[in-house]
Design a protein around this motif. Structure first.
Motif, PDB file in Angstrom:
ATOM      1  N   SER A 283       0.824  -1.217   0.000  1.00  0.00           N
ATOM      2  CA  SER A 283       0.000   0.000   0.000  1.00  0.00           C
ATOM      3  C   SER A 283       0.853   1.260   0.000  1.00  0.00           C
ATOM      4  O   SER A 283       0.318   2.362  -0.024  1.00  0.00           O
ATOM      5  N   GLY A 284       2.183   1.103   0.063  1.00  0.00           N
ATOM      6  CA  GLY A 284       3.070   2.263   0.096  1.00  0.00           C
ATOM      7  C   GLY A 284       3.997   2.200   1.294  1.00  0.00           C
ATOM      8  O   GLY A 284       4.131   1.170   1.946  1.00  0.00           O
ATOM      9  N   SER A 285       4.632   3.318   1.595  1.00  0.00           N
ATOM     10  CA  SER A 285       5.634   3.354   2.675  1.00  0.00           C
ATOM     11  C   SER A 285       5.321   4.474   3.657  1.00  0.00           C
ATOM     12  O   SER A 285       6.193   5.242   4.064  1.00  0.00           O
ATOM     13  N   LEU A 286       4.049   4.573   4.056  1.00  0.00           N
ATOM     14  CA  LEU A 286       3.610   5.636   4.959  1.00  0.00           C
ATOM     15  C   LEU A 286       3.660   5.183   6.412  1.00  0.00           C
ATOM     16  O   LEU A 286       3.182   4.108   6.757  1.00  0.00           O
ATOM     17  N   MET A 287       4.240   6.015   7.255  1.00  0.00           N
ATOM     18  CA  MET A 287       4.276   5.775   8.694  1.00  0.00           C
ATOM     19  C   MET A 287       3.493   6.866   9.419  1.00  0.00           C
ATOM     20  O   MET A 287       3.263   7.948   8.872  1.00  0.00           O
ATOM     21  N   ILE A 288       3.092   6.566  10.655  1.00  0.00           N
ATOM     22  CA  ILE A 288       2.286   7.487  11.456  1.00  0.00           C
ATOM     23  C   ILE A 288       3.059   7.887  12.709  1.00  0.00           C
ATOM     24  O   ILE A 288       3.578   7.031  13.429  1.00  0.00           O
ATOM     25  N   ALA A 289       3.132   9.194  12.963  1.00  0.00           N
ATOM     26  CA  ALA A 289       3.611   9.703  14.244  1.00  0.00           C
ATOM     27  C   ALA A 289       2.417  10.280  14.994  1.00  0.00           C
ATOM     28  O   ALA A 289       1.576  10.963  14.399  1.00  0.00           O
ATOM     29  N   GLN A 290       2.347  10.009  16.297  1.00  0.00           N
ATOM     30  CA  GLN A 290       1.244  10.497  17.108  1.00  0.00           C
ATOM     31  C   GLN A 290       1.732  11.559  18.092  1.00  0.00           C
ATOM     32  O   GLN A 290       2.785  11.417  18.707  1.00  0.00           O
ATOM     33  N   VAL A 291       0.936  12.612  18.244  1.00  0.00           N
ATOM     34  CA  VAL A 291       1.188  13.631  19.264  1.00  0.00           C
ATOM     35  C   VAL A 291      -0.056  13.714  20.142  1.00  0.00           C
ATOM     36  O   VAL A 291      -1.161  13.967  19.658  1.00  0.00           O
ATOM     37  N   GLN A 292       0.138  13.508  21.436  1.00  0.00           N
ATOM     38  CA  GLN A 292      -0.963  13.447  22.399  1.00  0.00           C
ATOM     39  C   GLN A 292      -1.154  14.791  23.089  1.00  0.00           C
ATOM     40  O   GLN A 292      -0.239  15.309  23.729  1.00  0.00           O
ATOM     41  N   LEU A 293      -2.354  15.353  22.961  1.00  0.00           N
ATOM     42  CA  LEU A 293      -2.721  16.589  23.657  1.00  0.00           C
ATOM     43  C   LEU A 293      -3.740  16.278  24.737  1.00  0.00           C
ATOM     44  O   LEU A 293      -4.759  15.619  24.475  1.00  0.00           O
ATOM     45  N   VAL A 294      -3.486  16.749  25.957  1.00  0.00           N
ATOM     46  CA  VAL A 294      -4.435  16.568  27.058  1.00  0.00           C
ATOM     47  C   VAL A 294      -4.836  17.940  27.596  1.00  0.00           C
ATOM     48  O   VAL A 294      -4.206  18.955  27.302  1.00  0.00           O
ATOM     49  N   ASP A 295      -5.898  17.934  28.397  1.00  0.00           N
ATOM     50  CA  ASP A 295      -6.395  19.160  29.026  1.00  0.00           C
ATOM     51  C   ASP A 295      -6.693  20.249  28.009  1.00  0.00           C
ATOM     52  O   ASP A 295      -6.496  21.446  28.267  1.00  0.00           O
ATOM     53  N   THR A 296      -7.161  19.846  26.848  1.00  0.00           N
ATOM     54  CA  THR A 296      -7.542  20.809  25.820  1.00  0.00           C
ATOM     55  C   THR A 296      -8.946  21.315  26.150  1.00  0.00           C
ATOM     56  O   THR A 296      -9.882  20.513  26.271  1.00  0.00           O
ATOM     57  N   PRO A 297      -9.127  22.615  26.320  1.00  0.00           N
ATOM     58  CA  PRO A 297     -10.429  23.122  26.791  1.00  0.00           C
ATOM     59  C   PRO A 297     -11.588  22.845  25.837  1.00  0.00           C
ATOM     60  O   PRO A 297     -12.719  22.638  26.284  1.00  0.00           O
ATOM     61  N   ASP A 298     -11.332  22.848  24.546  1.00  0.00           N
ATOM     62  CA  ASP A 298     -12.417  22.642  23.574  1.00  0.00           C
ATOM     63  C   ASP A 298     -11.921  21.662  22.503  1.00  0.00           C
ATOM     64  O   ASP A 298     -11.495  22.092  21.423  1.00  0.00           O
ATOM     65  N   PRO A 299     -11.965  20.357  22.774  1.00  0.00           N
ATOM     66  CA  PRO A 299     -11.352  19.364  21.879  1.00  0.00           C
ATOM     67  C   PRO A 299     -11.839  19.425  20.436  1.00  0.00           C
ATOM     68  O   PRO A 299     -11.029  19.321  19.508  1.00  0.00           O
ATOM     69  N   ALA A 300     -13.138  19.601  20.222  1.00  0.00           N
ATOM     70  CA  ALA A 300     -13.669  19.603  18.860  1.00  0.00           C
ATOM     71  C   ALA A 300     -13.135  20.801  18.067  1.00  0.00           C
ATOM     72  O   ALA A 300     -12.736  20.671  16.906  1.00  0.00           O
ATOM     73  N   HIS A 301     -13.127  21.966  18.714  1.00  0.00           N
ATOM     74  CA  HIS A 301     -12.590  23.146  18.040  1.00  0.00           C
ATOM     75  C   HIS A 301     -11.084  23.022  17.850  1.00  0.00           C
ATOM     76  O   HIS A 301     -10.530  23.459  16.827  1.00  0.00           O
ATOM     77  N   ALA A 302     -10.404  22.438  18.829  1.00  0.00           N
ATOM     78  CA  ALA A 302      -8.961  22.260  18.717  1.00  0.00           C
ATOM     79  C   ALA A 302      -8.625  21.377  17.521  1.00  0.00           C
ATOM     80  O   ALA A 302      -7.655  21.642  16.791  1.00  0.00           O
ATOM     81  N   ARG A 303      -9.408  20.349  17.333  1.00  0.00           N
ATOM     82  CA  ARG A 303      -9.187  19.450  16.190  1.00  0.00           C
ATOM     83  C   ARG A 303      -9.245  20.240  14.875  1.00  0.00           C
ATOM     84  O   ARG A 303      -8.377  20.091  14.005  1.00  0.00           O
ATOM     85  N   ILE A 304     -10.261  21.077  14.744  1.00  0.00           N
ATOM     86  CA  ILE A 304     -10.404  21.857  13.515  1.00  0.00           C
ATOM     87  C   ILE A 304      -9.259  22.854  13.365  1.00  0.00           C
ATOM     88  O   ILE A 304      -8.726  23.060  12.256  1.00  0.00           O
ATOM     89  N   ARG A 305      -8.852  23.472  14.462  1.00  0.00           N
ATOM     90  CA  ARG A 305      -7.775  24.455  14.384  1.00  0.00           C
ATOM     91  C   ARG A 305      -6.471  23.794  13.914  1.00  0.00           C
ATOM     92  O   ARG A 305      -5.702  24.405  13.152  1.00  0.00           O
ATOM     93  N   ILE A 306      -6.229  22.576  14.361  1.00  0.00           N
ATOM     94  CA  ILE A 306      -5.018  21.864  13.922  1.00  0.00           C
ATOM     95  C   ILE A 306      -5.106  21.544  12.433  1.00  0.00           C
ATOM     96  O   ILE A 306      -4.148  21.749  11.676  1.00  0.00           O
ATOM     97  N   LEU A 307      -6.268  21.061  11.998  1.00  0.00           N
ATOM     98  CA  LEU A 307      -6.438  20.719  10.584  1.00  0.00           C
ATOM     99  C   LEU A 307      -6.263  21.934   9.686  1.00  0.00           C
ATOM    100  O   LEU A 307      -5.765  21.824   8.561  1.00  0.00           O
ATOM    101  N   GLU A 308      -6.656  23.095  10.188  1.00  0.00           N
ATOM    102  CA  GLU A 308      -6.493  24.322   9.412  1.00  0.00           C
ATOM    103  C   GLU A 308      -5.022  24.670   9.186  1.00  0.00           C
ATOM    104  O   GLU A 308      -4.694  25.427   8.269  1.00  0.00           O
ATOM    105  N   ARG A 309      -4.130  24.131  10.004  1.00  0.00           N
ATOM    106  CA  ARG A 309      -2.703  24.436   9.929  1.00  0.00           C
ATOM    107  C   ARG A 309      -1.924  23.395   9.119  1.00  0.00           C
ATOM    108  O   ARG A 309      -0.700  23.312   9.234  1.00  0.00           O
TER     109      ARG A 309
END
Length: 424
Positions: free
Chosen positions: A111-137
């Motif tokens: 399927s290719g040579s793609l790997m995944i790195a994970q970054v864990q964020l905790v204590d995020t005041p608004d997780p749903a909005h934070a998700r969108i803000r990250i995707l915007e970047r």
């Protein structure tokens, strides 16, 4: 007079030479001279290299490297170096490959040579909005990631995509950012971990959350290898054998207790090639077993079916994060020699071969289970090991092993009796 209890607090051990370390360990464990001399023999691995591969080196562990024959992968005949201590693993691949050689051998893909790195964020005041803000970047994140490894980008790899997940946990929701990175011919752990470390403070600034873990995932489900092959009924001994293999597979597909042993057999072959080529056996095994449970229950990594012509068709799909550059793959001379034997020129080509070996291993195990039983297939090779444990040497090994197999009892005490009889 009482002797002081030895302490494991061997201060400065890492600063000692290999010989000095070994002497301290020998003293701690009370090892005899023969054992000390055995450990001091580093075999064909340069002690200087061994001392820089891991910490506190005192010895090396030599694992036999065998070669599986009869393998045809994507139309190319290839010899398979396999590093393993388990009897019958290499022979199983040889036999499976021989029985499907006439029907074309193994066809593979990735399927290719793609790997995944994970970054864990905790204590995020608004997780749903934070998700969108990250995707915007995403564009900014790509620039940051690619700047970490310009050579990887030059070779056609680098950042490919961005995922952000909200994971509910016992400690509350966590925002988990996935960096999807093409690592090309590298396994890629160092590259993706560096990228995760680089973007971590930016994620905190954009979201108000706190970053903890920044590390790759060994569930490399963007880096799958697949193999398939067909065995004719004539080649494997008839329809009863075919149906027995399919039935054994269905058992593994439905029952995790069987699937664990079923997949362990697959990994006998997979891990042997991974180890022989200097790749990370633990990472590959972790990814394979996690992938086997991706549907919410643990199941088979392979599928076995009956074709329209009445033949047996097998296929396998599993994550294979392996590489040709970096780590022991480049540094260990035996690993480099094994890669030359394989004749592969890319990590993708290596993964294809390894997947084919896993399928071949599974075929042989299922065939043995469905016909003579696994013990009979193991018995002759296992008997040789038992004969050596009993003290047999040279030609005695084969003679004692044959006697054990003939009796149907492969035990050390019986081997000692046979050896004594042989020696008169």
């Amino acid at each position: 007079m009482t002797h002081p209890t030895p302490t494991s607090r061997l201060s400065g051990l890492h600063k000692n030479s290999i010989a000095e370390r070994l002497a301290r360990v020998v003293d701690f464990a009370g090892l005899d001279e023969d054992t000390a001399q055995h450990l001091a023999d580093m075999g064909n691995l340069d002690p200087h290299l061994a001392d820089h591969l891991i910490e506190n080196v005192i010895a090396t562990m030599n694992v036999p490297v065998g070669v599986a024959t009869n393998m045809k992968v994507d139309g190319r005949d290839v010899l398979i170096p396999m590093a393993t201590e388990e009897s019958s693993v290499v022979a199983a691949v040889c036999n499976a490959a021989r029985q499907c050689y006439g029907s074309g051998g193994f066809v593979t893909s990735t399927s290719g040579s793609l790997m995944i790195a994970q970054v864990q964020l905790v204590d995020t005041p608004d997780p749903a909005h934070a998700r969108i803000r990250i995707l915007e970047r995403k564009a900014e994140i790509q620039a940051l990631c690619d700047a970490c490894d310009p050579l990887l980008v030059e070779l056609g790899g680098g950042f490919r995509d961005l995922e952000v997940r909200i994971v509910d946990t016992a400690g509350g929701p966590m925002v988990i950012t996935h960096l999807i990175v093409d690592t090309r011919d590298a396994m890629g752990a160092n590259a993706v971990n560096t990228m995760a470390e680089t973007i971590a403070p930016h994620l905190e600034g954009w979201t108000g959350g706190r970053v903890y873990l920044r590390i790759l995932s060994n569930l490399a489900d963007r880096r799958l290898a697949r193999a398939r092959a067909t065995w004719t009924c004539e080649a494997i001994g008839g329809a009863d054998v075919r149906d027995g293999i399919v039935s054994a597979y269905r058992f593994a597909a439905a029952d995790p207790y069987r699937a664990a042993t079923h997949n362990k057999g697959i990994m006998n072959g997979v891990s042997a090639v991974v180890l022989a080529t200097g790749n990370d056996t633990r990472a590959v095994e972790a990814g394979a077993h996690a992938y086997a449970a991706r549907q919410g229950w643990y199941s088979s990594l392979t599928t076995w079916e009956v074709t329209a012509d009445g033949d047996l068709a097998g296929s396998i799909e599993l994550p294979l994060a392996v590489g040709l550059i970096g780590g022991a793959t480049r540094l260990h001379p035996t690993a480099r020699a094994c890669l030359k034997i394989l004749g592969v020129d890319s990590a993708e080509a290596l993964a294809r071969v390894i997947a084919a070996v896993g399928l071949a291993q599974n075929f042989s195990a299922l065939k043995a289970l469905a016909t003579t039983g696994i013990q009979k297939g193991h018995m002759s090779l296992h008997a040789q090991n038992i004969a050596m444990m009993a003290g047999a040497q040279g030609n005695e090994i084969a003679q004692v092993a044959a006697a054990l197999v003939a009796q149907g009892t492969v035990r050390v005490d019986i081997a000692k009796q046979e050896l004594a009889r042989l020696r008169g």
